[in-house]
Scaffold this motif. Structure first.
Motif, mmCIF file in Angstrom:
data_model
loop_
_atom_site.group_PDB
_atom_site.id
_atom_site.type_symbol
_atom_site.label_atom_id
_atom_site.label_comp_id
_atom_site.label_asym_id
_atom_site.label_seq_id
_atom_site.Cartn_x
_atom_site.Cartn_y
_atom_site.Cartn_z
ATOM 1 N N LEU A 1 0.818 -1.109 -0.083
ATOM 2 C CA LEU A 1 0.023 0.070 -0.005
ATOM 3 C C LEU A 1 0.856 1.372 -0.041
ATOM 4 O O LEU A 1 0.506 2.052 -0.742
ATOM 5 C CB LEU A 1 -0.974 -0.186 1.356
ATOM 6 N N ILE A 2 1.850 1.338 0.703
ATOM 7 C CA ILE A 2 2.761 2.608 0.825
ATOM 8 C C ILE A 2 3.297 2.499 -0.509
ATOM 9 O O ILE A 2 3.613 3.674 -1.042
ATOM 10 C CB ILE A 2 3.772 2.268 2.020
ATOM 11 N N TYR A 3 4.033 1.671 -1.014
ATOM 12 C CA TYR A 3 4.625 1.720 -2.408
ATOM 13 C C TYR A 3 3.592 2.293 -3.443
ATOM 14 O O TYR A 3 3.962 3.176 -3.917
ATOM 15 C CB TYR A 3 4.891 0.052 -2.761
ATOM 16 N N PHE A 4 2.443 1.797 -3.615
ATOM 17 C CA PHE A 4 1.539 2.337 -4.282
ATOM 18 C C PHE A 4 1.076 3.896 -4.106
ATOM 19 O O PHE A 4 1.163 4.479 -4.974
ATOM 20 C CB PHE A 4 0.245 1.764 -4.415
ATOM 21 N N VAL A 5 1.089 4.142 -2.856
ATOM 22 C CA VAL A 5 0.682 5.378 -2.607
ATOM 23 C C VAL A 5 1.893 6.421 -2.892
ATOM 24 O O VAL A 5 1.642 7.677 -3.512
ATOM 25 C CB VAL A 5 0.460 5.746 -0.972
ATOM 26 N N ASN A 6 3.114 6.090 -2.743
ATOM 27 C CA ASN A 6 4.323 6.932 -3.193
ATOM 28 C C ASN A 6 4.425 6.997 -4.668
ATOM 29 O O ASN A 6 4.770 7.974 -5.444
ATOM 30 C CB ASN A 6 5.376 6.063 -2.579
ATOM 31 N N GLN B 1 1.466 9.525 -5.618
ATOM 32 C CA GLN B 1 1.854 10.783 -5.448
ATOM 33 C C GLN B 1 3.010 11.203 -6.229
ATOM 34 O O GLN B 1 2.985 12.527 -6.768
ATOM 35 C CB GLN B 1 2.528 10.768 -3.999
ATOM 36 N N SER B 2 3.972 10.682 -6.806
ATOM 37 C CA SER B 2 5.101 11.011 -7.626
ATOM 38 C C SER B 2 4.576 11.219 -8.925
ATOM 39 O O SER B 2 4.974 12.162 -9.759
ATOM 40 C CB SER B 2 6.245 9.947 -7.566
ATOM 41 N N GLU B 3 3.374 10.293 -9.401
ATOM 42 C CA GLU B 3 2.933 10.732 -10.879
ATOM 43 C C GLU B 3 1.927 12.067 -10.627
ATOM 44 O O GLU B 3 2.103 12.858 -11.597
ATOM 45 C CB GLU B 3 2.042 9.630 -11.023
ATOM 46 N N PHE B 4 1.601 12.030 -9.591
ATOM 47 C CA PHE B 4 0.697 13.732 -9.495
ATOM 48 C C PHE B 4 1.778 14.921 -9.459
ATOM 49 O O PHE B 4 1.488 15.718 -9.878
ATOM 50 C CB PHE B 4 -0.241 13.677 -8.237
ATOM 51 N N GLU B 5 2.674 14.581 -8.813
ATOM 52 C CA GLU B 5 3.733 15.753 -8.711
ATOM 53 C C GLU B 5 4.345 16.047 -10.096
ATOM 54 O O GLU B 5 4.811 17.131 -10.207
ATOM 55 C CB GLU B 5 4.763 15.348 -7.591
ATOM 56 N N SER B 6 4.499 15.142 -10.930
ATOM 57 C CA SER B 6 5.067 15.345 -12.123
ATOM 58 C C SER B 6 4.100 16.032 -13.012
ATOM 59 O O SER B 6 4.390 16.621 -14.328
ATOM 60 C CB SER B 6 5.402 13.775 -12.509
#
Length: 62
Positions: free
Chosen positions: A9-14, A17-22
């Motif tokens: 779950l933490i892996y997918f959230v990270n 999150q990185s996709e949205f930041e890009s």
């Protein structure tokens, strides 16, 4: 080989999150009521116990 310190779950959230930041433009995202209900239902059924022999044991209590 020892287990990693983070869950799937933490892996997918990270990753999400990185996709949205890009993204170049900001997005206003809001979860649906059903999505929030599903997350809360999962949180109520999830538990972690600590065992002397195996360490932490994650359980999904159905």
């Amino acid at each position: 080989m020892p287990m990693m310190d983070y869950s799937t779950l933490i892996y997918f959230v990270n990753n999400i999150q990185s996709e949205f930041e890009s993204e170049t433009k900001p997005m206003d995202l809001e979860p649906s009521d059903q999505c929030v209900k599903n997350i809360l239902d999962f949180a109520r059924s999830y538990d972690v116990l600590e065992s002397e022999l195996t360490g932490h044991v994650e359980m999904n209590l159905n």
